[in-house]
Structures are given as C-alpha cells and as structure tokens.
Write a protein that holds these residues in place. Structure first.
Motif, PDB file in Angstrom:
ATOM      1  N   ARG A   1     -46.812 -27.502 -16.199  1.00 31.51           N
ATOM      2  CA  ARG A   1     -45.920 -27.861 -17.297  1.00 31.51           C
ATOM      3  C   ARG A   1     -44.950 -28.983 -16.943  1.00 31.51           C
ATOM      4  O   ARG A   1     -44.669 -29.844 -17.760  1.00 31.51           O
ATOM      5  CB  ARG A   1     -45.129 -26.628 -17.726  1.00 31.51           C
ATOM      6  N   ILE A   2     -44.433 -28.966 -15.687  1.00 29.16           N
ATOM      7  CA  ILE A   2     -43.337 -29.885 -15.380  1.00 29.16           C
ATOM      8  C   ILE A   2     -43.814 -31.323 -15.477  1.00 29.16           C
ATOM      9  O   ILE A   2     -43.192 -32.165 -16.124  1.00 29.16           O
ATOM     10  CB  ILE A   2     -42.752 -29.577 -13.993  1.00 29.16           C
TER      11      ILE A   2
ATOM     12  N   ARG B   1     -30.387 -20.339 -11.811  1.00 32.55           N
ATOM     13  CA  ARG B   1     -30.422 -18.895 -11.784  1.00 32.55           C
ATOM     14  C   ARG B   1     -29.160 -18.310 -11.142  1.00 32.55           C
ATOM     15  O   ARG B   1     -28.613 -17.321 -11.615  1.00 32.55           O
ATOM     16  CB  ARG B   1     -31.654 -18.444 -11.011  1.00 32.55           C
TER      17      ARG B   1
ATOM     18  N   ILE C   1     -32.400 -32.046 -12.767  1.00 34.43           N
ATOM     19  CA  ILE C   1     -32.530 -30.977 -13.762  1.00 34.43           C
ATOM     20  C   ILE C   1     -33.762 -30.127 -13.458  1.00 34.43           C
ATOM     21  O   ILE C   1     -33.712 -28.894 -13.509  1.00 34.43           O
ATOM     22  CB  ILE C   1     -32.627 -31.583 -15.177  1.00 34.43           C
ATOM     23  N   GLN C   2     -34.857 -30.810 -13.120  1.00 35.99           N
ATOM     24  CA  GLN C   2     -36.074 -30.057 -12.811  1.00 35.99           C
ATOM     25  C   GLN C   2     -35.853 -29.126 -11.630  1.00 35.99           C
ATOM     26  O   GLN C   2     -36.284 -27.977 -11.640  1.00 35.99           O
ATOM     27  CB  GLN C   2     -37.207 -31.025 -12.496  1.00 35.99           C
TER      28      GLN C   2
ATOM     29  N   PHE D   1     -33.466 -36.695 -14.141  1.00 41.08           N
ATOM     30  CA  PHE D   1     -34.142 -35.463 -14.540  1.00 41.08           C
ATOM     31  C   PHE D   1     -34.738 -34.729 -13.349  1.00 41.08           C
ATOM     32  O   PHE D   1     -35.039 -33.543 -13.456  1.00 41.08           O
ATOM     33  CB  PHE D   1     -35.206 -35.752 -15.599  1.00 41.08           C
TER      34      PHE D   1
ATOM     35  N   TYR E   1     -33.636 -26.127 -12.789  1.00 43.27           N
ATOM     36  CA  TYR E   1     -34.115 -25.178 -13.784  1.00 43.27           C
ATOM     37  C   TYR E   1     -35.535 -24.697 -13.558  1.00 43.27           C
ATOM     38  O   TYR E   1     -35.866 -23.567 -13.860  1.00 43.27           O
ATOM     39  CB  TYR E   1     -33.998 -25.779 -15.183  1.00 43.27           C
ATOM     40  N   PHE E   2     -36.391 -25.571 -13.066  1.00 44.98           N
ATOM     41  CA  PHE E   2     -37.807 -25.205 -13.088  1.00 44.98           C
ATOM     42  C   PHE E   2     -38.333 -24.857 -11.721  1.00 44.98           C
ATOM     43  O   PHE E   2     -39.504 -24.583 -11.561  1.00 44.98           O
ATOM     44  CB  PHE E   2     -38.648 -26.336 -13.692  1.00 44.98           C
ATOM     45  N   LYS E   3     -37.502 -24.906 -10.684  1.00 41.81           N
ATOM     46  CA  LYS E   3     -38.001 -24.564  -9.362  1.00 41.81           C
ATOM     47  C   LYS E   3     -37.216 -23.382  -8.813  1.00 41.81           C
ATOM     48  O   LYS E   3     -36.051 -23.191  -9.142  1.00 41.81           O
ATOM     49  CB  LYS E   3     -37.858 -25.767  -8.426  1.00 41.81           C
ATOM     50  N   GLU E   4     -37.904 -22.626  -7.994  1.00 39.89           N
ATOM     51  CA  GLU E   4     -37.253 -21.465  -7.398  1.00 39.89           C
ATOM     52  C   GLU E   4     -36.600 -21.893  -6.100  1.00 39.89           C
ATOM     53  O   GLU E   4     -37.114 -22.731  -5.372  1.00 39.89           O
ATOM     54  CB  GLU E   4     -38.290 -20.382  -7.110  1.00 39.89           C
TER      55      GLU E   4
ATOM     56  N   PHE F   1     -42.788 -33.885 -18.522  1.00 39.09           N
ATOM     57  CA  PHE F   1     -42.013 -35.035 -18.077  1.00 39.09           C
ATOM     58  C   PHE F   1     -42.644 -36.317 -18.598  1.00 39.09           C
ATOM     59  O   PHE F   1     -41.961 -37.233 -19.057  1.00 39.09           O
ATOM     60  CB  PHE F   1     -41.946 -35.040 -16.558  1.00 39.09           C
TER      61      PHE F   1
END
Lengths: 487, 444
Positions: free
Chosen positions: A151-152, B335, B398-399, B395, B402-405, A156
């Motif tokens: 998705r990323i 998180r 931001i990635q 971004f 938000y989108f990575k652990e 993007f």
C-alpha cells in the motif's frame, strides 16, 4: 444553507469521530452522519429547492480576490446526491469488516466526504483548489494505513501524481485570475476571461484533471491504488473521486478556455482518450484479479465521458453528467460484490472462484443485474447515459472525425461486454471448487445495499427524465460559454 | 540578561526572567505598532520603524517566545552556561530588529553582524562535541568571508553615491554605473550566503547538523526569516529602481536554490540534515518575493516567514525529544505518541504546502507574486515541480510515523509541552484557513 450544511455535517462529525474510542460507536456515528448528509442532500433537491438556500457566500481572502462561495446548480446537485448516498451504502455494505483504530478510519472517511462535497459546490477557483486537495489528504492516509501489502508505495505514487497535477493547475488558476477583468477567483469572472492565446494554460489545468480521471497516459497510478486500498476506500475513489476530474472539465475548463478546448478537444484529447479506452479494455480482458479488472474497465468508461464532453453538444454533455452518477452507483455495486467475495474466500482471483450461482442465488441475481447495467443494457441506467453520449459525439458540430471516433469508442463497449460477462461466468457459473463449496448466502446488510443499488439502476434506466431536467440548465449555460463557433 | 546568570542560581528563574522580558518587549512592540510611543530615540535617519518592520519584529519575537516555551528546557542539556545562551539569543534578537528596520547600510551591516557573531558561539556551544566545534569554525570562517564581501559592496556603493542612506543610492531614470552594479552584486552574494541560497549554501548542512539541535531550530527559522526581511528591504528600498538589471541574477539563484535544496534533501538519511536541506529549499521559495518585488511578495514573505518559523520550530521541538535522528527513529511514533505525531504531520504538511495549512497560503502568495509580474513563468513551473519533490521527503517522515512499526522510545514529555505543541499546530491551521487575522493587523 443547504450548501454549507453539505460540507459542515461530514466535516464536524468527522472531526468528532476522532475522539470516539469504541469501534461500534464510531461505526454507528459515521453511519448516522452519512444518513444526515443524505437527508440534507435530498431535502435540497425536493422541498427546500430554493435558490437562496442553495448558495452561500462570505468573505474569505479579500486581498486575494477570493470569496468563500458555494452554490448548488443542477450538476452539483447530481454529484452531491451521488456523494451523499454513496457513503451510507459504503458503510452498510462494509459493516462487518473489522478495522484497527476504527475511529480514525471513519473520521477520515467523513473528512474525505466533506472535501468531495466542497469540490462539487465551490464557485470560486481558490476554494475549489482548496477542497480538491483536501479530498485527497484523508484518502492518502486511508489507503496507506488500512490498505494491502504494497500500500505505501502504491498510494505514495498516487499522491505524488495527483499533487504534481494539482500544483500545475494552481499555476493555471492563478494565471487566469490575473486575466479576469476584476482580478477575482469567482466563477462568473472566470467565465468572462477572453483569452486567445491560452494553450499552455489549458494544458496546465487539463493535466491535473486528466490525472484524476485518469486519462491515458496518466493512468498508471490507478490500478495499483485501487488494488491496494481497502475496498471501502476504493469505492470512494472510483465512484466519486475520479468524477471530480470529469466534473472539473465541465465546470472549470470548457467554459473558461473555450478556444483551447475547441482546438485540442478533438485532435489531442479525444485521440488520446480513445487510445487509452481501447488499451484499458484490452488490459481488463486479460486480468485475473477482480479489482484490477474493474479498475481498467473504469478507465474505459470515464474516457467515454471525456469524449462526450468535448463534443460540446447538449445531449452528449447531459449524457456525461447522467453517466457520472450512474457509473458511480454501478461501480459501488461491483465493489460491494468484490468485498463480499474477498471476505468470504480470501481471494480476488477469477481463476479461484466459480459456481456461486448455486450456493448464493440472491447474490448471483443482484450481481448479474449490476454487471448488465455496467455494460449498458437497455432498461438499465447506463444505457441511457451511453446512448446519449454516443448521440452527442455523432451529432457534434466541433468534431470532424466522428466517423472514426464513434466506431472506436463503440468497440470499447463491445470489449466491455466481453470482459464483464466472462467475469460473471468465471465467478458465479461453472462448477464449485473446494474453495467455493461451502459458500453461503450473503447477509442482510449486503442484500440491503445491493438491493438499493439495483432499484436505483432500474429506476434511472426506465425513467431518467428527472435527472435530465436537473442538468438541463447547467448544460445550456456551459455550452453558451463554451461555444466558439458561429451558428 | 547576561548578568542574570550571576545573580540567579536557579535555572527556572533564568527561564522566567527571559520569558517575561521577551513578553514585555512584545507588548511594547505591539503598542508601537498601534501608535503609542513610550519613548522616542533620535536615530538620526539611520533606522526607520515602519509598519512592515514593526510587524515583522512582532512575528520574530512571538516566534522566539514560542521557541523558548517549547525548547528552553532542552538548552540545559547543551552545556553549563545556561543564562549565557539566553543572553546570546537576546543579542541575536537585537540584531534582527536592527536589520529589519535599517535605513542606512551601516545599520544593516551592524544588524547582520550582531546576528552572526552570537550564532558562531551558539553553534560551538556543545564544547565536547567535535562536530559542533567543526561546524562553528566552518561557519565562522565562511561567515567572515561573506561579511567581507558585504563590506566591500557597501564601500563600492558609498563610492558611487557618497551616502549610506538607502533611499539615495539610486536615482530613477539614470543608467546605473558599473561601480553601483558591482557593489550590488557583492551585497547580493553576501546576503545570499546568509540566507543559504545556492550556490552559497555549502555551509548550511554542516552547520545545521553540527550545532546543538535547539540552536539549529532557532537559526534555521527566525534568523533566516529576519535576514530575508533585510534582503527584501535592501533590494526593495535601495535597488528597487534598477530592478531590471538584477532580477535575472535572482531568478537564477532561486532556481538553483530550489533545485539543490530539494534534490539533495531527497537523499538524506537523517531528519535533522533533511531539515537543513529543506531550509535551503524553502529559502528558494522566499527568494521569489525578492524576485517579484511587489506588494503581494512583501505580504507573502511575512506570511511565509511566519508559516515556516512556526512549522519548523514545532518540528525541531519534536526532533529534540527523539533519541534517534534518522528516518527510522520516527518509526511507529504515531502509536506511542499520537499527539506528537499528529502535530508533526500538520507541520510537515505545512512545509510541503498542502492546503488548509499556513504553508500552502505562503507558497501561494509567492507563486502569485511572480505570476502577477508576468515574467519568469518558467521559474514558477519549475518551483512547483520542486515542491512536488519536497513532498517526497516530508512524507517519508509521515510514512515512518504512521505506517511503520517501531520500538517505543522513552521520551519525557510534559503535559505543558503537549499543550503548547498543539497550540502551535492549531495556529498553523488557523493561519492557513484564515490568514486575515495576520494581515488585518498589518493594515488595520
């Protein structure tokens, strides 16, 4: 008042949703909010359909010549109605899906609805640009957080693509503002621009819209994004968001830059679009993934609307507007089916499915009706739209190669029938395999959502006159502004 | 302030004195803007506190105030001379006020020097850190070189016109002499050095990276905005009549700065270094105001300065709290610290120029300023393409968030810090939606 409410209801309820911690409350709240928006939209169409209620104006940036101006005209009514009824359908049909951090998901969904409403309502170029971007941001987060594996990267790409487009459009809009007689961003001033050498501005703005629609060769973000997004978001993207591009051509490009639209409308735009439609149809034929198949079919359908708009005929443009609405409804129906299949069987591969007609007859019937609508069978909604668009293209005064355009565009309809019907055949007919052996009937939510869609398909297919009355006035206005040929 | 360190032993007392002193200064400045003069000093025509200058001073001081609120505690970690840091920052603020309201080239020189010398000290204030020392030395050597250029430029201009007053430098209608143009170019180069415009930017990444992060935050934002105001003031008031002779130079500088800043930022692994390059890129946008030289640009640069200062100060305040400055260090921040992550998103969106944030309107003003001049449309298109590149690196943060652990990091975040950072984020959005609150003040 109605105009303002259409934005404010989803915006405020969306912000509030961020603070609801429980999943069930957030879900119920979002559904409630979407019903409220739908109610406002329907009220605006029926009882409260008075021009003073349908517009809103206040000062925003006087120094820049921008006012916060909203108005619902016929086309706006139609698209706001589409936006307003899509969201309840989306929420109902995905009711059983679990999201982690559900409150954020629903909050972002409602915010994107507010952005979309704003795009359709804005009567000021800067406000329009504002909402154009605002609709994008929540969708970016939705796809990136709740999407599939890749998705990323996919989202993007989507984001950068559309962002480049919209920045180019911003330059175009600022330039046009400097050319208006009263240095204002209001749409009426934009319609008074008399530019002869406007070619590069046309391309700056058209590229932004073409990326959104998407028109070949700017389409490469679309299948990836549709595939990777959670299905609820794919519905927003394909049913409403891509219509922003078509809508924007009608409102912000054709009447504002009539000379360039006339000069390039047939030669370049139409040719590209038709090449893209054929290409997308052939690709759709070869897909094994349901989401990608529908994504490519959507490129073909939207391409036809673009061609019909540039034909600059009353009937073609009304057909395009009607078809925007119809395509939105139909494609939501298709996505609901995809969502059901994916949730039940964990796959979207055509080759893994089969024999569902025996196991889930209600779903099969509804599915077939929606597919037939999508390939524009008479008595369904899309037939009316496509018939009108073809008539428009054929009778166009500005086109001179319609004998070439119409058969090629017609070919994509035939391709459309081929790939859609073979999809139906692979999914619901044939024999069951070990995956589909224990399939069950769909649940009541899905029956409700699909049932509403099928009813709308049939009603709009049998009696489209109210839609045509709604869009008549707007079309006449746009065509008056866009006309460059002497009668 | 300098002596408060001797008198006050407690760090919190120093902080309180600094904050209250600054607050009083802000109040005086606002009163001055509205026409209440507390005292008049005869500056002999060397300075002119016009509305533009006063308004910018308010912005600069308010941003400094916010900076103190957010990061004053972090300065304790840098070294022992806590009060001295405040004193140096106040010196810089004096320099900022001088250079935003000069009407003589001498005051401009004085202002820029008062800004620069404390900055050299602050850059090297982390005495035990080799990188900090290297950065300070580099900054000092290159900075003095550019000051030399500036002095030479001023001398040449004096030789031409026989006066330091900026309104007598050019006479409209006459052809500028070679002496004047040489002086102008030297001044332009030294100012371009101070605002880190390419190709005079080479010191920036190293200095910003080497300096203690709290001070990087100050010098990348408020100082930079102030030098831009001086730059604009100089070229608007002194060289406005001969705009045609120098605008091509500025256009080339702008394009180069945008290109170098944005493209290099893409390849950075450390967020701090990325922000250093992004500050070069943002300088490219601010240069557009000087290129356009009209009222939209002048308004725009105030808005740009505010938007850029607020977002970058906020972002640096969050960065200071992090242990790991690489992009991976931000993994999973959403998180563990949802509020900080949300604020960081707003700041990043503002820097990237997304609507609804102050950064969008700032960029919009710059584009509008250049477009309404009617020339250099190629530059505008180039600038927006570069803005799209900037989305890539902003971004990435931001990635990561938000989108990575990622592993949770132990961060000490007080609730007052959270309140202030949300306030700054809210301010960024309010200015982005309704910038009139800023400008009504300007025109009233």
């Amino acid at each position: 008042m109605i105009a303002l409410l259409l934005i404010l209801v989803p915006l405020l309820t969306g912000i509030a949703t961020f603070f609801l911690k429980k999943e069930a409350t957030a879900k119920g709240w979002a559904l409630l909010s979407s019903f409220a928006t739908a109610a406002v939209s329907i009220l605006g169409l029926t009882i409260l359909n008075r021009s003073d209620l349908l517009q809103f104006k206040c000062d925003w940036l006087p120094g820049l010549g921008s006012t916060f101006s909203l108005r619902l005209d016929g086309m706006g009514q139609l698209l706001c109605l589409l936006t307003a009824i899509s969201f309840p359908l989306i929420f109902i049909s995905t009711w059983n899906r679990q999201y982690k951090n559900a409150h954020n998901f629903f909050a972002l969904m409602l915010l994107s609805q507010a952005g979309l409403m704003g795009v359709f309502l804005a009567m000021d170029a800067l406000v329009f640009y504002f909402f154009w971007e605002l609709a994008l941001i929540p969708v970016y987060f939705l796809c990136s957080m709740w999407g599939a594996e890749k998705r990323i990267a996919a989202t993007f790409k989507f984001f950068i693509y559309t962002f480049v487009g919209s920045l180019l459009m911003l330059i175009g809009l600022i330039y046009l503002q400097t050319q208006t007689p009263d240095r204002s961003f209001e749409i009426d001033s934009f319609y008074r621009i008399a530019l002869k050498r406007e070619n590069w501005v046309f391309w700056l703005i058209f590229v932004a819209f073409a990326i959104k629609i998407p028109v070949f060769p700017f389409h490469s973000w679309q299948p990836d994004t549709y595939e990777q997004s959670p299905t609820a978001v794919t519905m927003v993207l394909s049913a409403i968001m891509v219509k922003m591009g078509v809508f924007a051509i009608i409102r912000w490009l054709l009447p504002v830059l009539p000379h360039a639209s006339y000069a390039y409308g047939e030669t370049m735009v139409t040719m590209w679009t038709i090449v893209g439609m054929l290409y997308a149809s052939l690709l759709a034929w070869r897909q094994n993934d349901l989401k990608r198949l529908i994504a490519y079919s959507s490129i073909a359908h939207l391409g036809l609307m673009v061609v019909a708009i540039f034909s600059e005929t009353q009937i073609g443009m009304q057909g395009a507007m009607l078809q925007m609405f119809n395509h939105g409804i139909n494609i939501i129906g298709l996505w609901i089916i995809v969502e059901i299949l994916e949730r039940k069987f964990g796959t979207r591969k055509l080759s893994d499915l089969g024999g569902l007609a025996q196991k889930a007859p209600v779903m099969a019937i509804l599915f077939v009706v929606i597919v037939l609508a999508n390939i524009a069978l008479p008595l369904t909604n899309a037939f009316v739209g496509e018939f009108m668009m073809f008539t428009g293209i054929f009778s166009s005064r500005v086109f001179s190669y319609e004998l070439l355009t119409v058969p090629l565009a017609g070919l994509t309809i035939i391709f459309g029938a081929i790939y859609m019907l073979s999809m139906v055949q692979k999914v619901i007919y044939g024999n069951t395999n070990e995956l589909t052996e224990n399939a069950t009937e769909i649940g009541p939510h899905e029956k409700l959502a699909l049932g509403i869609i099928v009813i709308m398909i049939l009603v709009a297919g049998i009696y489209p006159q109210p839609f045509l009355n709604l869009t008549k006035e707007t079309t006449e206005l746009i065509l008056k502004e866009a006309n460059v040929l002497p009668f | 302030m300098m002596f408060s360190g001797l008198l006050l032993k407690q760090k919190s007392a120093v902080r309180t004195v600094a904050l209250s002193g600054l607050f009083v200064a802000i109040v005086f400045n606002i009163m001055e803007t509205y026409g209440f003069h507390l005292f008049m000093i005869n500056v002999g025509g060397m300075m002119n506190f016009d509305r533009f200058a006063l308004f910018f001073n308010t912005i600069a001081m308010t941003c400094t105030f916010i900076f103190f609120l957010l990061s004053a505690r972090e300065m304790e970690k840098v070294g022992l001379q806590y009060a001295d840091y405040f004193a140096l920052l106040f010196f810089i603020l004096c320099g900022i006020i001088l250079s935003s309201s000069f009407s003589s080239l001498l005051i401009l020189f004085l202002g820029i020097e008062i800004i620069s010398i404390p900055l050299y000290v602050l850059t090297g204030s982390d005495k035990k850190n080799l990188k900090s020392n290297e950065a300070a030395l580099k900054y000092f050597l290159l900075g003095s070189f550019s000051t030399g250029l500036m002095l030479m430029g001023i001398t040449l201009i004096y030789g031409n016109s026989g006066s330091f007053a900026i309104d007598t430098i050019t006479t409209p209608g006459t052809k500028p002499s070679v002496l004047l143009i040489a002086g102008l170019l030297l001044l332009m180069f030294s100012m371009a050095f101070k605002v880190s415009a390419a190709p005079f930017h080479f010191w920036t990444p190293d200095v910003y990276d080497g300096a203690p992060t709290v001070f990087t935050s100050f010098m990348a934002t408020i100082v930079k905005a102030a030098v831009f105001i001086a730059f604009l003031r100089l070229f608007y008031l002194a060289f406005g009549d001969i705009h045609a002779t120098w605008k091509l130079f500025i256009a080339i500088l702008t394009a180069l700065t945008l290109f170098v800043g944005n493209i290099t930022a893409v390849f950075q692994q450390s967020v701090k270094r990325m922000l250093a390059y992004s500050s070069i890129a943002q300088a490219g946008f601010m240069l557009m105001a000087i290129l356009a030289l009209n009222s939209i640009g002048a308004e725009g640069i105030l808005l740009y300065g505010t938007a850029y200062c607020l977002s970058t100060i906020g972002l640096f305040a969050i960065l200071v709290k992090m242990k790991d400055y690489t992009f991976d260090g931000f993994n999973g921040l959403a998180r563990h610290q949802p509020l900080l992550a949300a604020a960081a998103v707003i700041f990043l969106l503002s820097l990237a120029g997304i609507p609804l944030t102050a950064g969008f309107l700032a960029k919009y003003y710059m584009l509008n300023a250049v477009i309404s001049n009617g020339e250099f449309l190629w530059l505008v298109i180039f600038a927006v393409l570069m803005a799209a590149v900037s989305v890539y690196y902003y971004f990435r943060v931001i990635q990561a968030m938000y989108f990575k652990e990622g592993e949770p990091q132990a961060m000490e975040i007080s609730s007052s810090f959270k309140w202030i950072i949300s306030l700054v984020a809210a301010l960024v959005i309010i200015i982005g939606v309704y910038p009139q609150i800023l400008f009504n003040w300007f025109y009233f």
